[in-house]
Scaffold this motif. Structure first.
Motif, PDB file in Angstrom:
ATOM      1  N   THR A 370      -1.419 -15.134  14.218  1.00 25.24           N
ATOM      2  CA  THR A 370       0.047 -15.681  14.841  1.00 25.24           C
ATOM      3  C   THR A 370       0.828 -16.201  13.179  1.00 25.24           C
ATOM      4  N   ALA A 371      -0.033 -17.025  12.610  1.00 23.59           N
ATOM      5  CA  ALA A 371       1.370 -17.675  11.401  1.00 23.59           C
ATOM      6  C   ALA A 371       2.429 -16.164  10.838  1.00 23.59           C
ATOM      7  N   ILE A 372       1.346 -15.209   9.984  1.00 26.86           N
ATOM      8  CA  ILE A 372       1.907 -13.663   9.870  1.00 26.86           C
ATOM      9  C   ILE A 372       2.433 -12.492  10.109  1.00 26.86           C
ATOM     10  N   ARG A 373       2.714 -13.504  11.552  1.00 26.43           N
ATOM     11  CA  ARG A 373       3.991 -13.300  12.428  1.00 26.43           C
ATOM     12  C   ARG A 373       5.197 -14.111  12.334  1.00 26.43           C
ATOM     13  N   ALA A 374       4.958 -15.487  12.194  1.00 24.77           N
ATOM     14  CA  ALA A 374       6.186 -16.391  11.709  1.00 24.77           C
ATOM     15  C   ALA A 374       6.685 -15.750  10.558  1.00 24.77           C
ATOM     16  N   PHE A 375       5.485 -15.872   9.591  1.00 23.52           N
ATOM     17  CA  PHE A 375       6.218 -15.456   8.238  1.00 23.52           C
ATOM     18  C   PHE A 375       7.290 -14.156   8.517  1.00 23.52           C
ATOM     19  N   ILE A 376       7.222 -13.283   8.984  1.00 23.52           N
ATOM     20  CA  ILE A 376       7.650 -12.388   8.815  1.00 23.52           C
ATOM     21  C   ILE A 376       9.282 -12.345   9.661  1.00 23.52           C
ATOM     22  N   ARG A 377       8.790 -13.027  10.774  1.00 25.11           N
ATOM     23  CA  ARG A 377      10.285 -13.662  11.057  1.00 25.11           C
ATOM     24  C   ARG A 377      10.506 -14.245  10.140  1.00 25.11           C
ATOM     25  N   TRP A 378       9.970 -15.367   9.764  1.00 24.61           N
ATOM     26  CA  TRP A 378      11.575 -16.715   8.561  1.00 24.61           C
ATOM     27  C   TRP A 378      12.202 -15.042   7.788  1.00 24.61           C
ATOM     28  N   GLY A 379      11.764 -14.466   7.609  1.00 24.04           N
ATOM     29  CA  GLY A 379      12.009 -13.605   6.251  1.00 24.04           C
ATOM     30  C   GLY A 379      11.493 -13.429   5.044  1.00 24.04           C
ATOM     31  N   ASP A 380      11.851 -12.134   4.167  1.00 28.90           N
ATOM     32  CA  ASP A 380      10.830 -12.025   3.014  1.00 28.90           C
ATOM     33  C   ASP A 380      11.187 -13.120   2.107  1.00 28.90           C
ATOM     34  N   GLY A 381      12.842 -13.189   2.259  1.00 29.72           N
ATOM     35  CA  GLY A 381      13.262 -14.155   1.325  1.00 29.72           C
ATOM     36  C   GLY A 381      12.347 -14.835   0.632  1.00 29.72           C
ATOM     37  N   TYR A 382      11.288 -15.955   1.359  1.00 29.25           N
ATOM     38  CA  TYR A 382      10.456 -16.779   1.305  1.00 29.25           C
ATOM     39  C   TYR A 382       9.851 -16.749   0.820  1.00 29.25           C
ATOM     40  N   PRO A 383       8.755 -15.831   0.500  1.00 31.79           N
ATOM     41  CA  PRO A 383       8.247 -15.622  -0.702  1.00 31.79           C
ATOM     42  C   PRO A 383       8.104 -14.652  -1.817  1.00 31.79           C
ATOM     43  N   LEU A 384       9.210 -14.355  -1.548  1.00 28.48           N
ATOM     44  CA  LEU A 384       9.552 -13.504  -2.411  1.00 28.48           C
ATOM     45  C   LEU A 384       9.915 -14.830  -3.925  1.00 28.48           C
ATOM     46  N   LYS A 385      10.809 -15.797  -3.420  1.00 29.91           N
ATOM     47  CA  LYS A 385      11.401 -16.547  -4.250  1.00 29.91           C
ATOM     48  C   LYS A 385      10.013 -17.621  -4.846  1.00 29.91           C
ATOM     49  N   HIS A 386       8.791 -17.027  -4.674  1.00 29.09           N
ATOM     50  CA  HIS A 386       7.393 -17.861  -5.074  1.00 29.09           C
ATOM     51  C   HIS A 386       6.254 -17.143  -6.129  1.00 29.09           C
ATOM     52  N   ASP A 387       6.196 -17.331  -6.997  1.00 28.63           N
ATOM     53  CA  ASP A 387       5.062 -17.082  -7.176  1.00 28.63           C
ATOM     54  C   ASP A 387       3.443 -16.911  -7.124  1.00 28.63           C
ATOM     55  N   LEU A 388       3.149 -16.010  -6.621  1.00 28.35           N
ATOM     56  CA  LEU A 388       1.953 -16.006  -5.958  1.00 28.35           C
ATOM     57  C   LEU A 388       1.057 -15.262  -7.214  1.00 28.35           C
ATOM     58  N   SER A 389       1.070 -14.735  -7.932  1.00 31.23           N
ATOM     59  CA  SER A 389       0.195 -13.814  -8.527  1.00 31.23           C
ATOM     60  C   SER A 389      -1.380 -14.643  -8.520  1.00 31.23           C
ATOM     61  N   SER A 390      -1.511 -15.715  -8.293  1.00 33.88           N
ATOM     62  CA  SER A 390      -2.535 -16.339  -8.761  1.00 33.88           C
ATOM     63  C   SER A 390      -3.438 -16.306  -7.704  1.00 33.88           C
ATOM     64  N   LEU A 391      -3.211 -15.171  -6.050  1.00 26.98           N
ATOM     65  CA  LEU A 391      -3.625 -14.811  -5.293  1.00 26.98           C
ATOM     66  C   LEU A 391      -4.782 -13.674  -6.006  1.00 26.98           C
ATOM     67  N   ARG A 392      -6.018 -13.202  -4.996  1.00 25.20           N
ATOM     68  CA  ARG A 392      -7.231 -12.374  -5.743  1.00 25.20           C
ATOM     69  C   ARG A 392      -6.727 -11.648  -4.433  1.00 25.20           C
ATOM     70  N   LEU A 393      -7.468 -12.673  -3.309  1.00 23.38           N
ATOM     71  CA  LEU A 393      -7.777 -12.453  -2.743  1.00 23.38           C
ATOM     72  C   LEU A 393      -7.134 -12.971  -0.612  1.00 23.38           C
ATOM     73  N   ILE A 394      -7.363 -12.201   0.502  1.00 23.56           N
ATOM     74  CA  ILE A 394      -7.060 -13.519   1.370  1.00 23.56           C
ATOM     75  C   ILE A 394      -6.774 -12.675   2.893  1.00 23.56           C
ATOM     76  N   GLY A 395      -6.776 -13.190   3.845  1.00 19.77           N
ATOM     77  CA  GLY A 395      -7.950 -12.780   4.900  1.00 19.77           C
ATOM     78  C   GLY A 395      -7.259 -13.600   5.977  1.00 19.77           C
TER      79      GLY A 395
END
Ligand code: 7RM
Length: 664
Positions: A370-395
């Motif tokens: 449900t959170a992922i669906r909200a992120f999608i609706r809010w737009g790619d700009g928000y995650p793209l603004k940030h360096d997420l390269s520390s992530l190695r696993l997502i669930g």
């Protein structure tokens, strides 16, 4: 397959065309606890032959005050794991690490919502706070086996309170801070809690939610409560009832920290957590100590591949089972560093999670579809603004994730390098049951893949025969496992009836656990979960019984009858549509105003997540001859008006015609 889920089954079969698979990178696999499919297969095979021996091995990685003498005892449907053993969960989550280099490792890194305040607790510091809190509980007369209700927001003190209960053998009953006074009262009274731990208010999306006020309203009719402990968080005004209410900071200041972890029997009641059932009354799912911890510790290590240099961020609320098992107990038992965030994902902006990941260098991120669906609706700009390269696993957890959302999550958040673990489990299962093992399992978008080692899941027909590949059926577990719920608090008959009566013991087996979910396995043996077969629905990742919403509606003086069904909703997973009949003597007046009033009424009775998205007034509801409302027909109406299912048990066809007419 129960006919009631025929729509869902239909929509799932379109997923069948999903044939993309994603393998973990060599780099990920090489370092993983379970580094290959071959290794996982051999573990799984051995565990399937002797699940008890497998779980004994996992339990051995915990610290026991006294080893068990009977690993597993089964008297359908009552299980005992590690009987005769003595153990303490708080000891395993805290004290055990103090004799190692981890004593000064961050156990909990907490970030507040309003101003980004950060508080860090090392294992030593967390231990100290938990000991003091345990001392406070003792000083207020809380004894081993007493139930303590916790009604708090996402603050470190909620974790401290839970571990303090575990330390002295009190059974906690955490009630989600978003629930109303009425829902809190019902859960306190059903569990006969002697104490309530709460806070003045909780920050959520920039405002302070007044928890103490709701608690006061609840406590007006809670005779079992003797004391309440109140944390000051927002500084908002509260009224303290002399003799009953105590400030957290006052009592913690003078508290002794000399509280040893109590050796508890392996089957000692660790917590009660209320979850919706298909009747109006919520079920107090009871979990115990040794087996629960063995299950959550093993699954945290295996599914999240957790290591000492990870920073793990789970976005679940502490009031849901995911918060219990995978913010608190599983990670801390593994000596991990846990990041906990107080507030909303879109405060002050919809990039808060990505901002947190970037600033803290989070390596493992666990959230809900449900959170992922909200992120999608809010737009790619928000995650793209940030360096997420520390992530190695997502669930993910909580609902089936549709392949599109899965792909978005993989590319936009995981940058095509992080394995995704889609974890299927329930409040009742205690811990994860079906999920990829990230260094070993090839994943398919939308599938939770395979049952974990030691978990014997299958998809069967009503008669117990296994389904063919791609045939929808009932998801069952064919051997008890250590984290399983032991009972429904105060109602062992309902426990037996709900989970263990569909597939009772036969000559061939000792009884199977029915999950209530529908599923299918594909030709490669991958599990595809189809959701509940009964009337419990997931709204924004929260599990709601439609019957609970109905009983809230009917408690309004104007309402005669109500039937609530789910309608697929892009954002929330499900939206609730309520069909309402008014009492005969009511001249409705302004119907739109009444709709609003009814929605608010449900908000007060249960909490705002349960408010129906749509209310339709009707003259009658479709019923069977014995008077049961046929919700399946209503589901078909809200999904598009075509009644394709069986209508032979329908009492009055004209009702159906009228309902369809109302649509147009
Ligand atoms: C952990 C939790 C349990 C119900 C369960 C399912 C659904 C949960 C998944 C899922 C498909 C998943 N506990 N569910 N996880 N469906 N894929 N990965 O959610 O007791 O609140 O809900 O949630 O229907 O029975 S819960």
């Amino acid at each position: 397959m129960a006919s009631s889920s025929s729509n869902r089954q239909g929509s799932i079969s379109s997923v069948q065309t999903e044939n993309r698979t994603f393998s973990p990178s060599d780099e990920f696999s090489k370092k993983a606890h379970i580094p290959s499919a071959k290794k996982l297969e051999s573990i799984r095979k051995k565990a399937a032959k002797n699940p008890v021996e497998f779980w004994e091995k996992q339990a051995e990685s915990l610290e026991w005050f006294r080893r068990w003498n009977i690993a597993f005892k089964w008297k359908h449907p009552v299980a005992e794991w590690f009987g005769g053993g003595k153990i303490n969960i708080s000891y395993n989550c805290l004290d055990r690490h103090l004799n190692t280099w981890r004593r000064n490792k961050a156990a909990l890194i907490w970030e507040g919502e309003p101003d980004g305040e950060i508080r860090t607790f090392t294992y030593s510091q967390l231990h100290h706070e938990v000991c003091k809190c345990a001392g406070v509980l003792r000083s207020l007369g809380v004894k081993k086996s007493d139930v303590v209700a916790i009604y708090m927001g996402m603050v470190p003190e909620a974790v401290i309170a839970m571990l303090a209960c575990a330390r002295i053998g009190a059974t906690h009953n955490v009630v989600f801070g978003g629930f109303s006074a009425e829902a809190l009262r019902e859960r306190i009274n059903d569990s006969k809690a002697v104490m309530l731990i709460t806070q003045d208010g909780a920050f959520r999306r920039g405002t302070a939610v007044n928890l103490k006020q709701a608690a006061d309203a609840a406590l007006e009719h809670c005779p079992s409560i003797k004391h309440s402990l109140v944390l000051r968080r927002t500084g908002g005004e509260v009224t303290m009832k002399a003799g009953r209410d105590h400030w957290w900071h006052d009592l913690m200041r003078g508290a002794t920290s000399n509280i040893a972890a109590e050796p508890l029997g392996s089957e000692h009641p660790h917590f009660i957590l209320y979850t919706s059932g298909s009747t109006g009354k919520p079920k107090g799912i009871l979990h115990t100590t040794g087996g629960y911890l063995a299950h959550v510790a093993y699954t945290t290590k295996t599914v999240f591949d957790i290591k000492d240099d990870d920073l793990y961020f789970c976005t679940a609320d502490i009031g849901w089972v995911t918060g219990h098992s995978y913010i608190v107990y599983g990670p801390l038992a593994n000596g991990a560093s846990v990041l906990m965030y107080e507030g909303a994902p879109n405060f002050p902006e919809p990039d808060r999670f990505w901002d947190i990941i970037e600033r803290h260098k989070v390596t493992i991120f666990y959230t809900a579809p449900t959170a992922i669906r909200a992120f999608i609706r809010w737009g790619d700009g928000y995650p793209l603004k940030h360096d997420l390269s520390s992530l190695r696993l997502i669930g993910t957890v909580g609902e089936p994730i549709n392949p599109e959302a899965w792909m978005w999550y993989r590319t936009m958040i995981g940058k095509n390098k992080c394995p995704i673990v889609d974890t299927w489990w329930q409040t009742e299962t205690g811990g994860i049951m079906i999920a990829p093992v990230p260094g070993a399992t090839d994943t398919k978008p939308g599938s939770a893949t395979f049952a974990l080692p030691g978990i014997l899941a299958d998809v069967v027909r009503k008669d117990g025969t296994s389904c063919e590949p791609n045939e929808g059926g009932l998801l069952v577990v064919k051997h008890p496992w250590p984290g399983m719920a032991r009972t429904i608090f105060g109602d062992k008959e309902r426990y037996k009836e709900t989970y263990w009566s569909n597939f009772p013991p036969t000559k061939e087996h000792q009884g199977w656990y029915f999950t209530g979910d529908g599923a299918r396995k594909d030709t490669d043996g991958y599990f595809w979960i189809m959701g509940r077969v009964d009337d419990v629905v997931n709204v924004s990742g929260h599990r709601l019984g439609t019957a609970e919403v109905e009983s809230a509606l009917v408690s309004h003086p104007y309402v005669a009858e109500a039937a609530v069904v789910a309608k697929p909703d892009e954002l929330k997973g499900n939206a609730l549509v309520a069909f309402v009949t008014l009492k005969a003597n009511i001249t409705a007046g302004d119907l739109n105003k009444l709709k609003e009033e009814l929605r608010n009424h449900v908000g007060v009775e249960i909490g705002h997540i349960a408010k129906p998205d749509e209310i339709r007034f009707t003259e009658g509801l479709p019923k069977t001859r014995s008077g049961k409302i046929m919700r399946r027909l209503l589901r078909e109406i809200v999904a598009g008006g075509v009644i394709s299912g069986d209508t032979t048990t329908l009492e009055d066809f004209s009702v159906l015609e009228k309902l369809r007419g109302d649509e147009e």
